[in-house]
Scaffold this motif. Structure first.
Motif, PDB file in Angstrom:
ATOM      1  N   ASN A  30       0.999  10.248  16.249  1.00  0.00           N
ATOM      2  CA  ASN A  30       0.899  10.546  14.814  1.00  0.00           C
ATOM      3  C   ASN A  30       1.366   9.377  13.945  1.00  0.00           C
ATOM      4  O   ASN A  30       0.721   9.014  12.962  1.00  0.00           O
ATOM      5  CB  ASN A  30       1.718  11.791  14.474  1.00  0.00           C
ATOM      6  N   LEU A  31       2.489   8.799  14.321  1.00  0.00           N
ATOM      7  CA  LEU A  31       2.999   7.670  13.538  1.00  0.00           C
ATOM      8  C   LEU A  31       2.041   6.483  13.627  1.00  0.00           C
ATOM      9  O   LEU A  31       1.809   5.791  12.633  1.00  0.00           O
ATOM     10  CB  LEU A  31       4.402   7.264  14.025  1.00  0.00           C
ATOM     11  N   SER A  32       1.475   6.273  14.805  1.00  0.00           N
ATOM     12  CA  SER A  32       0.520   5.164  14.954  1.00  0.00           C
ATOM     13  C   SER A  32      -0.684   5.385  14.045  1.00  0.00           C
ATOM     14  O   SER A  32      -1.195   4.449  13.422  1.00  0.00           O
ATOM     15  CB  SER A  32       0.052   5.049  16.410  1.00  0.00           C
ATOM     16  N   ASN A  33      -1.132   6.624  13.975  1.00  0.00           N
ATOM     17  CA  ASN A  33      -2.280   6.944  13.102  1.00  0.00           C
ATOM     18  C   ASN A  33      -1.961   6.629  11.644  1.00  0.00           C
ATOM     19  O   ASN A  33      -2.807   6.115  10.904  1.00  0.00           O
ATOM     20  CB  ASN A  33      -2.652   8.420  13.233  1.00  0.00           C
ATOM     21  N   ILE A  34      -0.717   6.952  11.236  1.00  0.00           N
ATOM     22  CA  ILE A  34      -0.312   6.661   9.847  1.00  0.00           C
ATOM     23  C   ILE A  34      -0.364   5.154   9.610  1.00  0.00           C
ATOM     24  O   ILE A  34      -0.900   4.674   8.607  1.00  0.00           O
ATOM     25  CB  ILE A  34       1.100   7.209   9.567  1.00  0.00           C
ATOM     26  N   LEU A  35       0.178   4.396  10.560  1.00  0.00           N
ATOM     27  CA  LEU A  35       0.185   2.936  10.405  1.00  0.00           C
ATOM     28  C   LEU A  35      -1.235   2.382  10.386  1.00  0.00           C
ATOM     29  O   LEU A  35      -1.537   1.453   9.642  1.00  0.00           O
ATOM     30  CB  LEU A  35       1.006   2.287  11.519  1.00  0.00           C
ATOM     31  N   ASP A  36      -2.118   2.991  11.201  1.00  0.00           N
ATOM     32  CA  ASP A  36      -3.515   2.548  11.189  1.00  0.00           C
ATOM     33  C   ASP A  36      -4.126   2.758   9.816  1.00  0.00           C
ATOM     34  O   ASP A  36      -4.866   1.914   9.305  1.00  0.00           O
ATOM     35  CB  ASP A  36      -4.337   3.335  12.227  1.00  0.00           C
ATOM     36  N   VAL A  38      -2.511   2.835   6.976  1.00  0.00           N
ATOM     37  CA  VAL A  38      -1.940   1.847   6.062  1.00  0.00           C
ATOM     38  C   VAL A  38      -2.623   0.487   6.268  1.00  0.00           C
ATOM     39  O   VAL A  38      -2.917  -0.231   5.311  1.00  0.00           O
ATOM     40  CB  VAL A  38      -0.414   1.734   6.265  1.00  0.00           C
ATOM     41  N   GLU A  39      -2.925   0.180   7.525  1.00  0.00           N
ATOM     42  CA  GLU A  39      -3.595  -1.080   7.824  1.00  0.00           C
ATOM     43  C   GLU A  39      -4.976  -1.121   7.166  1.00  0.00           C
ATOM     44  O   GLU A  39      -5.418  -2.137   6.650  1.00  0.00           O
ATOM     45  CB  GLU A  39      -3.755  -1.228   9.337  1.00  0.00           C
ATOM     46  N   GLN A  40      -5.611   0.049   7.177  1.00  0.00           N
ATOM     47  CA  GLN A  40      -6.931   0.165   6.539  1.00  0.00           C
ATOM     48  C   GLN A  40      -6.803  -0.112   5.041  1.00  0.00           C
ATOM     49  O   GLN A  40      -7.632  -0.805   4.460  1.00  0.00           O
ATOM     50  CB  GLN A  40      -7.442   1.585   6.776  1.00  0.00           C
ATOM     51  N   LEU A  41      -5.722   0.401   4.422  1.00  0.00           N
ATOM     52  CA  LEU A  41      -5.482   0.138   3.002  1.00  0.00           C
ATOM     53  C   LEU A  41      -5.296  -1.361   2.757  1.00  0.00           C
ATOM     54  O   LEU A  41      -5.686  -1.884   1.718  1.00  0.00           O
ATOM     55  CB  LEU A  41      -4.219   0.863   2.531  1.00  0.00           C
ATOM     56  N   GLY A  42      -4.720  -2.009   3.762  1.00  0.00           N
ATOM     57  CA  GLY A  42      -4.443  -3.441   3.644  1.00  0.00           C
ATOM     58  C   GLY A  42      -5.691  -4.292   3.519  1.00  0.00           C
ATOM     59  O   GLY A  42      -5.616  -5.439   3.084  1.00  0.00           O
ATOM     60  N   THR A  43      -6.848  -3.742   3.886  1.00  0.00           N
ATOM     61  CA  THR A  43      -8.083  -4.524   3.797  1.00  0.00           C
ATOM     62  C   THR A  43      -8.645  -4.548   2.378  1.00  0.00           C
ATOM     63  O   THR A  43      -9.545  -5.327   2.075  1.00  0.00           O
ATOM     64  CB  THR A  43      -9.169  -3.960   4.745  1.00  0.00           C
ATOM     65  N   VAL A  44      -8.123  -3.685   1.502  1.00  0.00           N
ATOM     66  CA  VAL A  44      -8.613  -3.652   0.116  1.00  0.00           C
ATOM     67  C   VAL A  44      -8.069  -4.868  -0.634  1.00  0.00           C
ATOM     68  O   VAL A  44      -6.915  -5.250  -0.463  1.00  0.00           O
ATOM     69  CB  VAL A  44      -8.146  -2.354  -0.591  1.00  0.00           C
ATOM     70  N   ASP A  45      -8.932  -5.469  -1.441  1.00  0.00           N
ATOM     71  CA  ASP A  45      -8.494  -6.629  -2.222  1.00  0.00           C
ATOM     72  C   ASP A  45      -7.678  -6.157  -3.414  1.00  0.00           C
ATOM     73  O   ASP A  45      -8.174  -5.507  -4.328  1.00  0.00           O
ATOM     74  CB  ASP A  45      -9.722  -7.412  -2.696  1.00  0.00           C
ATOM     75  N   THR A  46      -6.363  -6.484  -3.414  1.00  0.00           N
ATOM     76  CA  THR A  46      -5.487  -6.041  -4.508  1.00  0.00           C
ATOM     77  C   THR A  46      -4.932  -7.236  -5.267  1.00  0.00           C
ATOM     78  O   THR A  46      -3.879  -7.168  -5.894  1.00  0.00           O
ATOM     79  CB  THR A  46      -4.304  -5.217  -3.955  1.00  0.00           C
ATOM     80  N   GLU A  47      -5.652  -8.348  -5.172  1.00  0.00           N
ATOM     81  CA  GLU A  47      -5.229  -9.608  -5.774  1.00  0.00           C
ATOM     82  C   GLU A  47      -4.699  -9.448  -7.202  1.00  0.00           C
ATOM     83  O   GLU A  47      -3.640  -9.960  -7.545  1.00  0.00           O
ATOM     84  CB  GLU A  47      -6.431 -10.575  -5.757  1.00  0.00           C
ATOM     85  N   ASN A  48      -5.419  -8.711  -8.031  1.00  0.00           N
ATOM     86  CA  ASN A  48      -5.008  -8.625  -9.441  1.00  0.00           C
ATOM     87  C   ASN A  48      -4.381  -7.283  -9.814  1.00  0.00           C
ATOM     88  O   ASN A  48      -4.361  -6.898 -10.975  1.00  0.00           O
ATOM     89  CB  ASN A  48      -6.221  -8.896 -10.342  1.00  0.00           C
TER      90      ASN A  48
END
Lengths: 95, 477
Positions: A30-36, A38-48
């Motif tokens: 379950n925790l690994s799934n949560i981290l996965d 979050v990792e998916q969120l990390g691919t979004v460009d949040t530069e600005n």
């Protein structure tokens, strides 16, 4: 990202949680799934985009620096498991 | 091999607010255990922290004093750890967006040169309570009076290269917070304490060596000793082919050494995250400008002014401006006596000597600025000599009254009646024919002998300049 049993034990220790041996693999998954996720969120460009510290747009209201709390030690200590000489007693903390 | 020491300091200074950073409980030192710990400080369910306005203002003052960036938006974060001195299970601190950003202070070194030390950041946080490990039937006693007291943690860049520089930096920060009146800076009571990050590297190497962190040092003397010890230790390890371990160490003042804390305690992962109980803190430019207008004169500016206005030497000015109390005392004496140089000499000499001997601070001096100015006026108008003035000073210190009262009651007025002095001089000359001969033979030094005789006869009350003049006149007759 994948967490193993050791990671789960470490996290549980830091949070002072007692967990059953049998439940550990499930927690790891379950925790690994949560981290996965979050990792998916990390691919979004949040530069600005400014990091959000709080979901509300409001800012902190401040208190005037005045003493408003009176001594209520007796009331608080009535509900404490153990007290002595005005101190709260807790299991020995090793220095 | 030649080694270079690299030091960075984290200074924790308690802010002098009346109430706690997130609750309305009082912050006075020395109260009976847990009488100043309210529901918020105890971390009871359902309570909410509310930030103290004054703590924010004090942080801004510090930021302005070190010419730092002041964040328009700063955020409080939870630093999670379980220890009974903070019953919530976390300390409210700041992590990613501290209230004060990059700044700098200038320190002065013993050779007279100066050096700029960078301040990385300063952030607001709450202090923890105290654990008492004496025997409570095998349990630990907890006093939460200190829990929630506002702290400003000031983090330096690794810019210091010796224990002496670290002490100079610590003293500078101490002086600034005292000038700003944002902390009492009392080190015995723990209002001002520091952690030191120390590493060594071969001279010329760019990369830092592995560092050790020394925790909770609460005196200037200990900082110097602890760092010196730690540097020695690390160099010994490296020179014998070993490796420095990154760890947290404690300085044991009794043994004069550092030793590692238990590894369990440092195996921490604080899991910081923004505290959802507190909204971001906004600081508007007009608030900063308002506070800027109220800023007191700071040590560096004051020192330059003292040099200009009172014609003091660089070292004297540095000594007199090291603390605000000292500077205020000096200015009061200098203004009232109209003798700045003499005032400086008396404060740095006699007064400091007495203060050191009795381990007192300037604001605990039994001789007030008015009293010292009164004494200096009596030296200036020749009522007493500088030598007698020392006796008068001691009498003032012992509470025997002000200078005029002591001079009067002890009959210390200088003898300026030239008739009386003249007969004394005649007497001494008649009684010492041998010395008269020596003087006439060109042995000028003998004059000191005559002066001494007259001072002895008058118990130091003769005016030395007058005696000298009379003697020369009589001896050349």
């Amino acid at each position: 990202m994948s967490l193993d049993k050791n990671d789960v034990e470490r996290i549980a220790h830091l949070a002072r949680l007692q967990i059953d041996e049998a439940d550990k693999p499930e927690y790891a998954t379950n925790l690994s799934n949560i981290l996965d996720f979050v990792e998916q969120l990390g691919t979004v460009d949040t530069e600005n985009v400014d990091p959000m510290a709080h979901p509300s747009d409001a800012t902190q209201r401040l208190r005037e620096d005045v003493v408003t709390e009176t001594n209520q030690r007796e009331r608080f200590q009535k509900i404490a498991p153990q007290v002595e000489n005005g101190l709260y007693l807790v299991p020995k903390v090793i220095e | 091999m030649e080694w270079e020491t690299v030091i960075g300091l984290e200074i924790h200074t308690q802010l002098a607010t009346k109430s706690k950073i997130f609750s309305g409980a009082p912050t006075a030192y020395g109260a009976a255990p847990n009488t100043q710990a309210c529901a918020v400080d105890l971390g009871l369910p359902g309570v909410l922290p509310v930030l103290n306005h004054e703590a924010v203002n004090m942080a801004i003052k510090f930021g302005l004093a070190i010419d730092a960036e002041i964040s328009p938006i700063s955020v409080f974060a939870r630093k999670n750890y379980f220890y009974p001195d903070l019953p919530k299970g976390y300390q409210i601190s700041q992590y990613e967006l501290p209230i004060i950003g990059r700044g700098a202070v200038i320190i002065e070194l013993q050779d007279g040169s100066s050096k700029t030390i960078g301040v990385t950041r300063a952030h607001l946080e709450e202090d923890a309570g105290k654990s008492l490990h004496e025997d409570f039937h095998g349990m630990t006693g907890i006093d939460l009076n200190r829990a929630g007291t506002p702290l400003l943690e000031i983090v330096s860049e690794p810019d210091m290269r010796s224990a002496k520089e670290a002490v100079a930096y610590m003293r500078k920060i101490h002086s600034i917070v005292r000038y700003l009146e944002i902390s009492d800076g009392n080190m015995q009571e723990g209002s001002f304490r520091c952690d030191a990050n120390i590493s060594v590297r071969p001279k010329g190497q760019k990369e830092f060596g592995t560092r050790a962190e020394l925790k909770n040092i609460n005196s200037f003397r200990f900082v110097e000793r602890a760092i010196d010890y730690e540097v020695e230790r690390q160099i010994d390890i490296l020179e014998s082919g070993g490796e420095v371990v990154q760890e947290t160490r404690l300085y044991d003042a009794n043994k004069g050494e550092t030793r590692p804390m238990r590894s369990k305690e440092e195996a921490m992962d604080y899991r910081y995250f923004p505290d959802p109980d507190l909204l971001p803190v906004e600081i508007k430019p007009e608030v900063i400008e308002g506070i800027r207008k109220l800023m007191p004169e700071l040590p560096d500016t004051k020192k330059e002014r003292f040099i200009k206005e009172y014609k003091l030497g660089h070292e004297d000015a540095a000594f007199l401006t090291a603390s605000r109390d000292m500077a205020d005392y000096f200015e009061a004496v200098a203004t009232q006596s109209a003798e700045p140089k003499l005032s400086a000499n008396w404060i740095m000499g006699e007064l400091s000597g007495f203060l050191n001997k009795e381990n007192r601070e300037i604001n605990q001096s039994p001789v007030s600025a008015e009293m010292l100015a009164g004494l200096i006026q009596r030296i200036k108008d020749n009522t007493i000599s500088g030598k007698i003035a020392k006796d008068v000073f001691e009498a003032m210190w012992n509470g025997e009254g002000d200078a005029d009262a002591i001079i009067e009651s002890k009959g210390l007025k200088q003898i300026t009646d030239s008739g009386a002095l003249e007969s004394l001089v005649d007497e001494v000359i008649t009684n010492n024919p041998k010395q008269v001969e020596q003087f006439k033979a060109g042995k000028d030094k003998v004059l000191g002998f005559f002066v001494g005789q007259i001072m002895k006869a008058t118990q130091g009350k003769a005016n030395p300049a007058q005696v000298n003049e009379l003697l020369r006149k009589k001896l050349s007759e």
